[in-house]
Design a protein around this motif. Structure first.
Motif, mmCIF file in Angstrom:
data_model
loop_
_atom_site.group_PDB
_atom_site.id
_atom_site.type_symbol
_atom_site.label_atom_id
_atom_site.label_comp_id
_atom_site.label_asym_id
_atom_site.label_seq_id
_atom_site.Cartn_x
_atom_site.Cartn_y
_atom_site.Cartn_z
ATOM 1 N N PRO A 1 -28.148 98.827 -43.740
ATOM 2 C CA PRO A 1 -27.364 98.692 -42.395
ATOM 3 C C PRO A 1 -27.243 99.870 -41.260
ATOM 4 O O PRO A 1 -27.700 101.177 -41.614
ATOM 5 C CB PRO A 1 -26.324 98.777 -43.262
ATOM 6 C CG PRO A 1 -26.187 98.453 -44.704
ATOM 7 C CD PRO A 1 -27.480 98.683 -45.657
ATOM 8 N N LEU B 1 -20.016 98.645 -35.708
ATOM 9 C CA LEU B 1 -20.589 97.361 -36.569
ATOM 10 C C LEU B 1 -21.360 98.095 -37.358
ATOM 11 O O LEU B 1 -22.285 99.484 -37.047
ATOM 12 C CB LEU B 1 -20.908 96.580 -35.268
ATOM 13 C CG LEU B 1 -20.170 95.771 -34.708
ATOM 14 C CD1 LEU B 1 -20.909 94.183 -34.200
ATOM 15 C CD2 LEU B 1 -18.712 95.472 -35.826
ATOM 16 N N ARG B 2 -22.327 97.753 -38.886
ATOM 17 C CA ARG B 2 -23.294 97.769 -39.733
ATOM 18 C C ARG B 2 -23.787 96.592 -39.544
ATOM 19 O O ARG B 2 -23.056 95.317 -39.629
ATOM 20 C CB ARG B 2 -22.826 98.474 -41.062
ATOM 21 C CG ARG B 2 -22.000 99.361 -40.330
ATOM 22 C CD ARG B 2 -23.566 100.904 -40.368
ATOM 23 N NE ARG B 2 -22.562 101.889 -40.267
ATOM 24 C CZ ARG B 2 -21.541 102.485 -39.372
ATOM 25 N NH1 ARG B 2 -22.354 101.970 -37.739
ATOM 26 N NH2 ARG B 2 -20.819 103.903 -39.513
ATOM 27 N N PRO C 1 -19.976 90.077 -32.771
ATOM 28 C CA PRO C 1 -19.003 90.717 -34.237
ATOM 29 C C PRO C 1 -18.600 89.737 -34.960
ATOM 30 O O PRO C 1 -18.947 87.850 -35.130
ATOM 31 C CB PRO C 1 -17.465 91.748 -34.091
ATOM 32 C CG PRO C 1 -17.818 90.486 -32.505
ATOM 33 C CD PRO C 1 -18.645 90.222 -32.064
ATOM 34 N N PRO C 2 -18.244 89.390 -36.451
ATOM 35 C CA PRO C 2 -17.716 88.691 -38.018
ATOM 36 C C PRO C 2 -16.698 87.242 -36.863
ATOM 37 O O PRO C 2 -15.890 88.092 -36.131
ATOM 38 C CB PRO C 2 -16.964 89.308 -38.742
ATOM 39 C CG PRO C 2 -17.765 90.954 -38.147
ATOM 40 C CD PRO C 2 -18.302 91.299 -37.311
ATOM 41 N N ARG D 1 -26.996 90.099 -41.548
ATOM 42 C CA ARG D 1 -25.254 90.252 -41.668
ATOM 43 C C ARG D 1 -25.113 90.868 -41.166
ATOM 44 O O ARG D 1 -25.365 92.495 -40.243
ATOM 45 C CB ARG D 1 -25.666 91.407 -43.279
ATOM 46 C CG ARG D 1 -23.972 91.281 -43.937
ATOM 47 C CD ARG D 1 -24.391 92.302 -44.888
ATOM 48 N NE ARG D 1 -24.400 93.438 -45.438
ATOM 49 C CZ ARG D 1 -24.938 93.860 -46.185
ATOM 50 N NH1 ARG D 1 -25.133 93.118 -47.309
ATOM 51 N NH2 ARG D 1 -24.798 95.223 -46.255
ATOM 52 N N GLU E 1 -21.220 93.342 -39.965
ATOM 53 C CA GLU E 1 -19.999 93.732 -40.204
ATOM 54 C C GLU E 1 -19.538 95.043 -39.545
ATOM 55 O O GLU E 1 -20.253 95.407 -38.997
ATOM 56 C CB GLU E 1 -19.908 93.560 -41.901
ATOM 57 C CG GLU E 1 -20.559 95.203 -42.150
ATOM 58 C CD GLU E 1 -20.972 95.160 -44.253
ATOM 59 O OE1 GLU E 1 -21.480 96.212 -44.512
ATOM 60 O OE2 GLU E 1 -20.154 94.328 -44.554
ATOM 61 N N TYR E 2 -18.173 94.544 -39.361
ATOM 62 C CA TYR E 2 -17.474 96.158 -38.838
ATOM 63 C C TYR E 2 -17.363 97.534 -40.064
ATOM 64 O O TYR E 2 -17.754 97.227 -41.501
ATOM 65 C CB TYR E 2 -15.755 96.175 -39.024
ATOM 66 C CG TYR E 2 -15.588 95.099 -37.257
ATOM 67 C CD1 TYR E 2 -15.544 95.301 -36.668
ATOM 68 C CD2 TYR E 2 -15.380 93.981 -38.263
ATOM 69 C CE1 TYR E 2 -15.844 93.828 -35.450
ATOM 70 C CE2 TYR E 2 -14.379 92.108 -36.956
ATOM 71 C CZ TYR E 2 -14.285 92.565 -35.846
ATOM 72 O OH TYR E 2 -14.918 91.512 -35.215
ATOM 73 N N ALA F 1 -12.563 98.510 -39.938
ATOM 74 C CA ALA F 1 -12.591 98.181 -39.974
ATOM 75 C C ALA F 1 -11.487 96.913 -40.274
ATOM 76 O O ALA F 1 -10.995 96.006 -40.258
ATOM 77 C CB ALA F 1 -13.415 97.528 -42.215
ATOM 78 N N HIS G 1 -9.881 93.861 -38.510
ATOM 79 C CA HIS G 1 -9.047 92.874 -39.908
ATOM 80 C C HIS G 1 -7.606 92.393 -39.440
ATOM 81 O O HIS G 1 -7.265 91.303 -39.777
ATOM 82 C CB HIS G 1 -8.646 93.607 -41.298
ATOM 83 C CG HIS G 1 -8.704 92.114 -42.181
ATOM 84 N ND1 HIS G 1 -9.659 90.918 -42.436
ATOM 85 C CD2 HIS G 1 -7.797 91.978 -43.084
ATOM 86 C CE1 HIS G 1 -8.158 90.674 -43.313
ATOM 87 N NE2 HIS G 1 -7.442 91.073 -43.518
#
Length: 371
Positions: free
Chosen positions: A206, A217-218, A259-260, A296, A298-299, A304, A308
């Motif tokens: 990551p 982000l990661r 982002p997701p 992949r 993710e935040y 995070a 969310h």
């Protein structure tokens, strides 16, 4: 407003051709610029001239042709002609085997000549009786020559594998690359470095990145690459794999990643931009990058939880807007049908009351049964 054009008298015997408008500035001369120099997709690799003359000058004003001096071009890593891959000179493996066998045979004959060969070996080889001259200078010289021939013959044997290459060097100088397979003979004085030239993929750890709004982000990326120029990859940088990882991390810092659940851009757009940047950064060191894809996203841990909650709030607002739109459509359809069929005759006040009651009823029903 009318304009006049001057005509130049034609010499006798020539028909008068099309008339060109006189130049507005009589004391100015211009030089044409080739169009391909103004619009070029790729930088020219030819040496840049030291001076370039200005395209226009005016006579009668004392102005001299201006020149623009260009400094030396910035050297690009890995562009030294000495670091360009070229095939090395090697011999078939049979030559090394024959040389080694000749060294062994020469050692045996020298031992027989000096009388140091056992009698059993003499009878096994079918040699005549030993001379027994002893170990003198000539015998030692023959031993040294046979040993050197055997060492050079067997010590230079190498095995080439499919997908692997040998980078050869002598006293710090690049001497060539061997991409042949099978048994071969290489100069034993050359330093050999094994390089993997197969198509490889690397799944990174990551790495920090950001989206279009700057949210941390990661990102985990999958890189498909191979070594195209073994000389540059081996001698141009200390570790080409570490250099590739650094280039991927630097590209992630410059390219926004989706982002997701994001709707802007997409993984394909981010992957294409990352591939272009990383391929341009690694080409001077002999690496060929085919794709850099985020697998992949993710935040970052510090944002995070906040993101969310923000995502849940956006989903809830979107769901409420969808429910309200369907309720309004249902109320409108009900009132329109009642009015068209003549079941009710309502004035404005009664219509507003009916719409209010239907809206409350529909919203209560949606809240109990769900959308």
């Amino acid at each position: 407003m009318s304009t006049t054009t001057s005509r130049t008298p034609e010499p006798d015997g020539f028909a008068e051709g099309p008339v060109r408008a006189a130049r507005l500035i009589q004391n100015e001369s211009t030089t044409e610029i080739p169009v391909h120099l103004l619009f070029r997709d790729e930088p020219d690799q030819t040496p840049v001239p030291v001076e370039t003359t200005v395209v226009a000058r005016r006579y009668g004003t004392g102005e001299q042709p201006r020149t623009r001096a260009h400094g030396p071009a910035r050297p690009v890593p890995g562009t030294d002609p000495g670091l360009t891959e070229h095939p090395a000179r090697v011999l078939p493996g049979a030559a090394g085997v024959l040389a080694g066998a000749g060294g062994l045979a020469g050692g045996a004959v020298t031992a027989w000549w000096a009388g140091a060969l056992p009698a059993l070996a003499v009878r096994a080889l079918g040699l005549p009786a030993q001379v027994g001259a002893g170990l003198g200078p000539a015998q030692w010289a023959a031993f040294a020559g046979a040993g050197a021939l055997g060492l050079v013959g067997f010590g230079g044997l190498a095995r080439g594998l499919t997908g692997r290459a040998w980078v050869l060097g002598l006293f710090g100088r690049y001497r060539g690359t061997v991409r042949r397979t099978g048994l071969m003979w290489v100069n034993p004085l050359l330093l050999r470095r094994r390089v993997d030239v197969r198509l490889r993929h690397w799944r990174g750890h990551p790495m920090p990145a950001a989206d279009g709004d700057g949210v941390a982000l990661r990102v985990v990326t999958l890189v498909v690459w191979r070594v195209r120029d073994t000389a540059r990859a081996t001698l141009g940088v200390e570790d080409h794999e570490a250099y590739l990882r650094e280039c991927v991390e630097a590209a992630l810092a410059r390219v926004p990643v989706q982002p997701p659940g994001g709707a802007r851009g997409g993984p394909d757009a981010a992957g294409e931009a990352l591939t272009r940047l990383v391929a341009a950064e690694t080409a001077p060191v002999g690496l060929e990058v085919f794709s850099v894809r985020p697998v992949r996203v993710e935040y970052a841990p510090e944002v995070a939880a906040v993101m969310h909650r923000r995502r849940l709030a956006e989903l809830d607002a979107r769901q409420r807007a969808s429910v309200l739109g369907s309720v309004v459509d249902s109320v409108e359809d009900t009132v329109t049908r009642l009015t068209l069929r003549g079941l009710v005759d309502l004035d404005d006040y009664e219509r507003k009351v009916l719409v209010k009651d239907l809206t409350v009823a529909f919203c209560s029903g949606r809240g109990e049964t769900g959308p």
